[in-house]
Scaffold this active site. Structure first.
Site, PDB file in Angstrom:
ATOM      1  CG  HIS A  83      -5.500  -1.954  -0.359  1.00 24.63           C
ATOM      2  ND1 HIS A  83      -4.930  -1.662  -1.579  1.00 24.63           N
ATOM      3  CD2 HIS A  83      -4.822  -1.196   0.542  1.00 24.63           C
ATOM      4  CE1 HIS A  83      -3.966  -0.772  -1.419  1.00 24.63           C
ATOM      5  NE2 HIS A  83      -3.872  -0.479  -0.154  1.00 24.63           N
TER       6      HIS A  83
ATOM      7  CB  SER B 196      -0.935  -0.090   1.208  1.00 16.87           C
ATOM      8  OG  SER B 196      -1.905   0.906   1.165  1.00 16.87           O
TER       9      SER B 196
ATOM     10  CG  ASP C 123      -6.686  -2.892  -4.221  1.00 14.54           C
ATOM     11  OD1 ASP C 123      -7.430  -2.215  -3.482  1.00 14.54           O
ATOM     12  OD2 ASP C 123      -5.458  -2.958  -4.066  1.00 14.54           O
TER      13      ASP C 123
END
Lengths: 266, 396
Positions: free
Chosen positions: A245, A95, A217
């Site tokens: 995610h 991320s 996602d």
């Protein structure tokens, strides 16, 4: 400066094997890697840490000056590497940490053997032809959402988060503290995460890179993964058959295998 | 009666599910909606067929909450198998929103494989409005607190010298540790030139804290500086302060302080120091060979309490490498880790183990000592140190 303590660094796995440094993203802490660590630690030396302000990092080390840009976090990554004398590191950033990894690798490319960018996004906001997926209003809404859900957070939580590894009786509470952050810090981290634009940094990456994205996602859509792959010369793009995610939670075996394959390749 | 009761108990499980006073939702592990009750469909204004197998739970959320779901809710649910009381909004079919509280559990099979997610949803409109008010009140309180802290720190700065002057041949250092960010502390110090090559200095502690103490501190500093210029003998300076504070006793709160006033004169390769104390903890001298001693100023009385207060003067010589340390009782009344109060003898014994040769090093060492007490330091602490430079040490 004691980066080991500041970032609650944990080292496990095979001592003489290549080093894989796992950097967690916004919202969680190193526990997020829990399901992929057993597989990876069979083949690699695994270094885990918490970003300052997350998990059981030293909250006192947090300052708005250092942590309102991703550079502050990248500097922490480099300080951890220097203090532990890590070399030829395979840096895995999930991320927002994918961009932190890019910044760290651009600053000291000689330190890293490879980069794995797991569900990366160089820019979450839409901008002209670029589709990050979000508008400024969406991000403000997220900040409100964070705020409402931290209403119950109180200073009483802080000692638990700061934690004391020598006190097993708080282990249960630490479990509960997972993903809990001081609301003021979480707010700043959210802003830093979702308002940063690191698209221009991608072209400077010289370290061998793999982009791992999920098939679906909501935070980092596939066209964004493609964008990152296109901008980093020689990078490989792997699409995991995973939804959400956090593929290290929703598809841990597949994620661990993809990281291991790239990290272990010559 | 009996019959009504059993009729009620025959309430079917299906009716209980469909028309429960809360929303029920079951999804696959990827969030795809597999089952939804009539209550929730009614709230949302959707038809069952629009949602089943077609939409994910996160699709029902506005974008901000969707990010929260992906970064917090879903990971926590995966890690713990359950999550409760999360405040989210749902977007209805007509685009309006509804505030809800959401709890989910993961249903696992006998062998531990996660199978589906069960979610209950409560209407939280009223409660969220109330929480919103609480949140706003908290934000206002935080802003107010920031303002108070800014005010206190600004006022504090005006009561302390911005930096210490350079004294030829000497190293000087000071430190101030406020016990609270919300209030102005009552400790003060200063160092300033008199005529020729003599210097005056002082360190003290006024009674109380906050605005009232700041008034006394301001008066005290002004009086000590003015008196030292006119009549530099430390005991007579403290007498002048005593008179000034007594004259100023018109409020409900008595105004008094403790202080050490000093006069510094060059002498040979070192300095002569004359100190007078009014009720203040004894100064500490650390000799160049490491030996530390407390300077006996017992008998000096509290300043501002009695018309004929007595003050005790001592004289000492500082030679190269010697350090004089003045401190306030925030240090010597701190609670150490064993929760016993630190005292002056403890400070002396600790200083005996120090390997320091200058005021700067001494102040740094004492501030580290203070840090080690953590929250045991419950009062403000001021430090002022002076040392004679070693010969050949020409560092500015």
């Amino acid at each position: 400066m004691d980066a080991r303590r500041r970032n609650n660094v944990t080292v496990i796995g095979c001592e003489d094997a290549p080093t894989v440094l796992l950097a967690h993203g916004f919202g969680c802490d190193q526990n997020l890697w829990r399901l992929v660590v057993p597989d990876l630690s069979k083949r690699f030396r695994i270094v885990l840490f918490d970003h300052v302000g997350s998990g059981r990092s030293d909250v006192a080390a947090w300052s708005p000056q250092r942590y309102t840009t991703l550079d502050g976090y990248a500097e922490d990554v480099l300080e951890i590497c220097a203090e532990l004398d890590l070399r030829d590191v395979v840096l895995v950033g999930h991320s927002v940490s994918a961009m932190i990894a890019v910044l760290a690798a651009n600053r000291e490319p000689e330190r890293f053997a490879k980069l794995v960018l797991l569900t990366p996004s160089p820019c979450y906001l839409d901008d002209g032809d670029y589709r990050g997926g979000f508008t400024r209003a969406d991000i403000d809404e997220l900040l409100d959402s964070l705020e409402s859900n931290y209403l119950g957070w109180s200073a009483a939580m802080a000692p638990v988060i700061a934690g004391n590894p020598d006190r097993p009786e708080v282990a249960g509470e630490l479990e509960a503290a997972f993903c809990r952050t001081d609301p003021a810090i979480a707010r700043v981290f959210a802003r830093t995460t979702f308002l940063s634009d690191n698209r221009a940094d991608l072209a400077d990456v010289t370290v061998r890179t793999a982009v791992l994205q999920c098939s679906s996602d909501a935070i980092a859509p596939r066209e964004v993964g493609q964008f990152v792959h296109d901008r980093i010369e020689g990078s490989v793009l792997v699409t995991l058959d995973a939804i959400g995610h956090c593929p290290q939670l929703s598809a841990p075996e597949q994620t661990a295998a993809a990281i291991a394959e790239f990290a272990g390749a010559r | 009666m009996e019959t009504t009761f059993s009729a009620l108990l025959e309430d079917s499980a299906e009716d209980l599910y469909e028309n429960a006073p809360c929303g029920y939702l079951s999804t696959l592990m990827d969030g795809t909606i597999a089952k939804i009750n009539a209550t929730l469909l009614g709230w949302l204004g959707h038809e069952r067929a629009e949602l089943l197998g077609r939409r994910r739970f996160a699709d029902l959320l506005p974008v901000g909450d969707r990010i929260y779901h992906e970064t917090h809710f879903a990971p926590m649910l995966r890690m713990h198998g359950e999550i409760g009381g999360i405040a989210l909004e749902l977007v209805r079919a007509d685009g309006t929103r509804m505030a809800v509280l959401v709890s989910s559990t993961v249903k696992t099979s006998a062998n531990g494989t996660a199978q589906l997610i069960r979610t209950t949803i409560f209407d939280a409109g009223d409660r969220r409005a109330y929480e919103h008010e609480l949140l706003r009140a908290r934000q206002e309180a935080e802003q107010e607190r920031d303002r108070v802290q800014l005010l206190a720190s600004t006022l504090q700065r005006t009561l302390l010298p911005p930096s210490l002057p350079d004294v030829p041949g000497m190293d000087v250092a000071a430190y101030y540790h406020p016990a609270s960010a919300d209030e102005v502390g009552g400790d003060f110090y200063d160092l300033f030139p008199l005529t020729g090559d003599t210097w005056a200095f002082f360190l003290g502690d006024v009674s109380g804290k906050g605005a009232e103490a700041a008034v006394v501190t301001s008066l005290t500093r002004y009086t000590l500086r003015a008196a030292a210029v006119q009549e530099p003998g430390p005991a007579s300076v403290l007498k002048r302060l005593n008179t000034a504070l007594l004259k100023d006793q018109h409020g409900a709160t008595p105004r008094f302080c403790t202080a050490i006033q000093g006069l510094l004169e060059p002498a040979g390769d070192g300095a002569k120091v004359t100190l007078a104390s009014g009720g203040h903890p004894p100064a500490l001298v650390i000799r160049h060979n490491g030996a530390a001693e407390l300077l006996d100023t017992r008998g000096g009385q509290l300043i501002g309490a009695l018309p004929d207060a007595r003050f005790v003067e001592v004289e000492l010589r500082l030679r190269p490498g010697d350090t004089l340390l003045l401190y306030s009782d925030g240090l010597t009344e701190a609670r150490t880790h064993g929760r016993v109060r630190y005292d002056e003898e403890d400070l002396r014994d600790w200083a005996n183990t120090l390997d320091v040769g200058s005021a700067t090093e001494t102040v740094a060492a004492v501030s580290r000592l203070l840090d080690s007490f953590g929250d045991g330091v419950d009062d403000d602490t001021a430090l002022l140190a002076l040392s004679v430079r070693l010969l050949g040490d020409e560092r500015p």
